[in-house]
Design an enzyme around this catalytic site. Structure first.
Site, PDB file in Angstrom:
ATOM      1  N   ASP A  36     -31.060 -35.828  28.494  1.00 30.62           N
ATOM      2  CA  ASP A  36     -31.164 -35.703  29.959  1.00 30.62           C
ATOM      3  C   ASP A  36     -31.286 -34.241  30.326  1.00 30.62           C
ATOM      4  O   ASP A  36     -31.076 -33.355  29.495  1.00 30.62           O
ATOM      5  CB  ASP A  36     -29.905 -36.324  30.602  1.00 30.62           C
ATOM      6  CG  ASP A  36     -30.149 -36.860  31.999  1.00 30.62           C
ATOM      7  OD1 ASP A  36     -30.440 -36.051  32.912  1.00 30.62           O
ATOM      8  OD2 ASP A  36     -30.065 -38.088  32.187  1.00 30.62           O
ATOM      9  N   ASP A  62     -36.127 -32.404  29.034  1.00 26.22           N
ATOM     10  CA  ASP A  62     -36.964 -32.757  30.184  1.00 26.22           C
ATOM     11  C   ASP A  62     -38.087 -33.605  29.618  1.00 26.22           C
ATOM     12  O   ASP A  62     -38.940 -33.126  28.869  1.00 26.22           O
ATOM     13  CB  ASP A  62     -37.516 -31.487  30.853  1.00 26.22           C
ATOM     14  CG  ASP A  62     -38.462 -31.817  32.009  1.00 26.22           C
ATOM     15  OD1 ASP A  62     -38.968 -32.962  32.076  1.00 26.22           O
ATOM     16  OD2 ASP A  62     -38.709 -30.924  32.840  1.00 26.22           O
ATOM     17  N   VAL A  63     -38.078 -34.888  29.968  1.00 27.76           N
ATOM     18  CA  VAL A  63     -38.972 -35.846  29.307  1.00 27.76           C
ATOM     19  C   VAL A  63     -40.458 -35.594  29.562  1.00 27.76           C
ATOM     20  O   VAL A  63     -41.307 -36.192  28.910  1.00 27.76           O
ATOM     21  CB  VAL A  63     -38.628 -37.302  29.714  1.00 27.76           C
ATOM     22  CG1 VAL A  63     -37.308 -37.738  29.108  1.00 27.76           C
ATOM     23  CG2 VAL A  63     -38.637 -37.478  31.235  1.00 27.76           C
ATOM     24  N   TYR A 155     -45.235 -43.922  42.421  1.00 27.39           N
ATOM     25  CA  TYR A 155     -44.138 -44.621  41.723  1.00 27.39           C
ATOM     26  C   TYR A 155     -44.653 -45.939  41.160  1.00 27.39           C
ATOM     27  O   TYR A 155     -44.450 -46.241  39.983  1.00 27.39           O
ATOM     28  CB  TYR A 155     -42.941 -44.859  42.661  1.00 27.39           C
ATOM     29  CG  TYR A 155     -41.723 -45.401  41.922  1.00 27.39           C
ATOM     30  CD1 TYR A 155     -41.001 -44.603  41.047  1.00 27.39           C
ATOM     31  CD2 TYR A 155     -41.312 -46.727  42.077  1.00 27.39           C
ATOM     32  CE1 TYR A 155     -39.901 -45.086  40.354  1.00 27.39           C
ATOM     33  CE2 TYR A 155     -40.204 -47.226  41.393  1.00 27.39           C
ATOM     34  CZ  TYR A 155     -39.498 -46.408  40.533  1.00 27.39           C
ATOM     35  OH  TYR A 155     -38.405 -46.898  39.841  1.00 27.39           O
ATOM     36  N   LYS A 159     -45.036 -46.830  37.167  1.00 28.65           N
ATOM     37  CA  LYS A 159     -44.325 -47.958  36.556  1.00 28.65           C
ATOM     38  C   LYS A 159     -45.299 -49.016  36.023  1.00 28.65           C
ATOM     39  O   LYS A 159     -45.006 -49.705  35.040  1.00 28.65           O
ATOM     40  CB  LYS A 159     -43.337 -48.560  37.559  1.00 28.65           C
ATOM     41  CG  LYS A 159     -42.165 -47.631  37.878  1.00 28.65           C
ATOM     42  CD  LYS A 159     -41.382 -47.259  36.610  1.00 28.65           C
ATOM     43  CE  LYS A 159     -40.163 -46.403  36.863  1.00 28.65           C
ATOM     44  NZ  LYS A 159     -39.426 -46.072  35.634  1.00 28.65           N
ATOM     45  N   THR A 193     -32.663 -39.987  43.208  1.00 29.57           N
ATOM     46  CA  THR A 193     -33.815 -39.487  43.957  1.00 29.57           C
ATOM     47  C   THR A 193     -34.399 -40.504  44.939  1.00 29.57           C
ATOM     48  O   THR A 193     -35.481 -40.299  45.467  1.00 29.57           O
ATOM     49  CB  THR A 193     -34.921 -39.090  42.960  1.00 29.57           C
ATOM     50  OG1 THR A 193     -35.059 -40.156  42.000  1.00 29.57           O
ATOM     51  CG2 THR A 193     -34.597 -37.812  42.228  1.00 29.57           C
TER      52      THR A 193
HETATM   53  N1  LIG Z   1     -32.121 -47.861  40.683  1.00 27.58           N
HETATM   54  C1  LIG Z   1     -33.104 -48.687  40.933  1.00 27.58           C
HETATM   55  O1  LIG Z   1     -33.134 -49.331  41.989  1.00 27.58           O
HETATM   56  C2  LIG Z   1     -34.202 -48.915  39.927  1.00 27.58           C
HETATM   57  C3  LIG Z   1     -34.990 -50.062  40.051  1.00 27.58           C
HETATM   58  C4  LIG Z   1     -36.013 -50.274  39.151  1.00 27.58           C
HETATM   59  C5  LIG Z   1     -36.227 -49.382  38.111  1.00 27.58           C
HETATM   60  N2  LIG Z   1     -35.451 -48.275  38.002  1.00 27.58           N
HETATM   61  C6  LIG Z   1     -35.733 -47.377  36.887  1.00 27.58           C
HETATM   62  O2  LIG Z   1     -34.609 -47.338  36.026  1.00 27.58           O
HETATM   63  C7  LIG Z   1     -34.488 -46.045  35.427  1.00 27.58           C
HETATM   64  C8  LIG Z   1     -33.093 -45.491  35.646  1.00 27.58           C
HETATM   65  O3  LIG Z   1     -32.837 -45.465  37.037  1.00 27.58           O
HETATM   66  P1  LIG Z   1     -31.389 -45.152  37.638  1.00 27.58           P
HETATM   67  O4  LIG Z   1     -31.211 -46.007  38.840  1.00 27.58           O
HETATM   68  O5  LIG Z   1     -30.376 -45.175  36.581  1.00 27.58           O
HETATM   69  O6  LIG Z   1     -31.646 -43.645  38.143  1.00 27.58           O
HETATM   70  P2  LIG Z   1     -30.650 -42.382  38.293  1.00 27.58           P
HETATM   71  O7  LIG Z   1     -31.318 -41.494  39.278  1.00 27.58           O
HETATM   72  O8  LIG Z   1     -29.263 -42.847  38.556  1.00 27.58           O
HETATM   73  O9  LIG Z   1     -30.672 -41.730  36.832  1.00 27.58           O
HETATM   74  C9  LIG Z   1     -31.851 -41.209  36.307  1.00 27.58           C
HETATM   75  C10 LIG Z   1     -31.491 -40.270  35.170  1.00 27.58           C
HETATM   76  O10 LIG Z   1     -32.732 -39.717  34.687  1.00 27.58           O
HETATM   77  C11 LIG Z   1     -32.561 -38.316  34.548  1.00 27.58           C
HETATM   78  N3  LIG Z   1     -33.837 -37.612  34.678  1.00 27.58           N
HETATM   79  C12 LIG Z   1     -34.586 -37.453  35.789  1.00 27.58           C
HETATM   80  N4  LIG Z   1     -35.654 -36.691  35.514  1.00 27.58           N
HETATM   81  C13 LIG Z   1     -35.565 -36.348  34.204  1.00 27.58           C
HETATM   82  C14 LIG Z   1     -36.365 -35.565  33.341  1.00 27.58           C
HETATM   83  N5  LIG Z   1     -37.472 -34.946  33.770  1.00 27.58           N
HETATM   84  N6  LIG Z   1     -35.989 -35.451  32.051  1.00 27.58           N
HETATM   85  C15 LIG Z   1     -34.859 -36.064  31.599  1.00 27.58           C
HETATM   86  N7  LIG Z   1     -34.063 -36.796  32.372  1.00 27.58           N
HETATM   87  C16 LIG Z   1     -34.407 -36.938  33.662  1.00 27.58           C
HETATM   88  C17 LIG Z   1     -31.588 -37.931  35.663  1.00 27.58           C
HETATM   89  O11 LIG Z   1     -30.996 -36.671  35.419  1.00 27.58           O
HETATM   90  C18 LIG Z   1     -30.608 -39.100  35.631  1.00 27.58           C
HETATM   91  O12 LIG Z   1     -29.574 -38.877  34.705  1.00 27.58           O
HETATM   92  C19 LIG Z   1     -35.609 -45.192  36.039  1.00 27.58           C
HETATM   93  O13 LIG Z   1     -36.717 -45.181  35.160  1.00 27.58           O
HETATM   94  C20 LIG Z   1     -35.964 -45.939  37.302  1.00 27.58           C
HETATM   95  O14 LIG Z   1     -37.273 -45.694  37.724  1.00 27.58           O
HETATM   96  C21 LIG Z   1     -34.439 -48.017  38.884  1.00 27.58           C
END
Ligand SMILES: NC(=O)c1ccc[n+]([C@@H]2O[C@H](COP(=O)([O-])OP(=O)(O)OC[C@H]3O[C@@H](n4cnc5c(N)ncnc54)[C@H](O)[C@@H]3O)[C@@H](O)[C@H]2O)c1
Length: 249
Positions: A36, A62-63, A155, A159, A193
């Site tokens: 992360d 940073d991915v 987005y 996805k 975010t």
């Molecule tokens: N929360 C939702 O409603 C939801 C729904 C569908 C899909 N998702 C997907 O699930 C995944 C996780 O979501 P979440 O809700 O846990 O989000 P979150 O924002 O709680 O956590 C995301 C994590 O990714 C890390 N991150 C962001 N940019 C990064 C980068 N450039 N390099 C490395 N790490 C990075 C952040 O630091 C954080 O720890 C994401 O891919 C998101 O798109 C989320």
């Protein structure tokens, strides 16, 4: 212990669903690399795993940056000896973007959500081949199936890209013993975010969930665990939707 002896790298493992996946994988016997950009949160997850007697490491990644992927995969193999499982979970939301026609935001979403998955697989797969196989779970979204109001279209595009690159990799690497699947969460706790609870766009989407509630991170983590484990040994290239019925309508 469904992941005993396995080594897993989980991106975005410092917060939200990725952190839940890291803790669950550790409980199931895996050694976990929490990758992360949020070091402090990642260290907390590492400590939580140590408390339950598990083994974890933090990788600052940073991915969207290829050189950082190279370094990260090498660091995991150096510490744990191999890499069996990759969960491409890190992501940013399109609802946090103020200008939904911003080209910079498009590039950011595609780089962090989609290019990251390409890069992760590019650098993890050669390591998996060395040990005869592995499992990759890419986190897409219901946004990879349907459009939504109030978010940057990048987005949905990012996805959707995750959904299809998953199938591409599944087909291309099946003979190497590498399974690649995607998981599609629905209405979950808000991302760091994304628009937060109470936002009219989020509430409108919530009203469309047949089960009438948000999902819990563990409900997604369990789906990821299943696909990462040997229980899913004949499953590759598939899409597992975890959305309380949102896309069933
Ligand atoms: N929360 C939702 O409603 C939801 C729904 C569908 C899909 N998702 C997907 O699930 C995944 C996780 O979501 P979440 O809700 O846990 O989000 P979150 O924002 O709680 O956590 C995301 C994590 O990714 C890390 N991150 C962001 N940019 C990064 C980068 N450039 N390099 C490395 N790490 C990075 C952040 O630091 C954080 O720890 C994401 O891919 C998101 O798109 C989320």
């Amino acid at each position: 212990m469904r992941l005993a002896g396995k080594v897993a790298l989980i991106t975005g493992g410092a917060h939200g669903m990725g952190a839940e996946e890291a803790r669950l994988f550790a409980r199931e016997g895996a050694k976990v690399a929490i990758a992360d950009i949020r070091e402090e949160d990642a260290r907390k997850v590492e400590a939580q795993i140590a408390e339950i007697g598990g083994e974890a490491m933090v990788v600052l990644l940073d991915v969207s940056q290829e050189d950082q992927w190279e370094r990260s995969v090498s660091a995991v193999v150096e510490r744990f000896g191999k890499l069996d499982i990759l969960v491409n979970n890190a992501g940013i939301s399109g609802s946090g973007e103020s200008d939904h026609q911003s080209t910079e935001a498009w590039d950011r979403l595609m780089d962090i959500n989609a290019k990251s998955v390409f890069l992760g697989m590019k650098h993890a797969i050669p390591e998996m081949k060395k040990t005869g196989g592995g499992a990759i779970v890419n986190i897409s979204s219901i946004s990879g199936f349907v459009g939504q109001e109030g978010i940057h279209p990048g987005y949905n595009a990012s996805k959707g890209a995750v959904r299809l690159i998953t199938k591409s990799a599944a087909v291309q690497h099946a003979k190497s013993g590498i399974r690649v699947n995607s998981v599609h969460p629905g209405m979950m706790p808000p991302m760091l975010t994304s628009f937060q609870r109470g936002d009219p766009n989020r509430e409108a989407m919530m009203a469309g969930v047949p089960m009438g509630r948000e999902g819990q991170p563990i409900e997604v983590a369990n789906a990821v665990l299943f696909l990462a484990s040997d229980e899913a040994s004949y499953i590759t290239g598939t899409e597992l939707i975890v959305d309380g019925g949102f896309t069933a309508k």
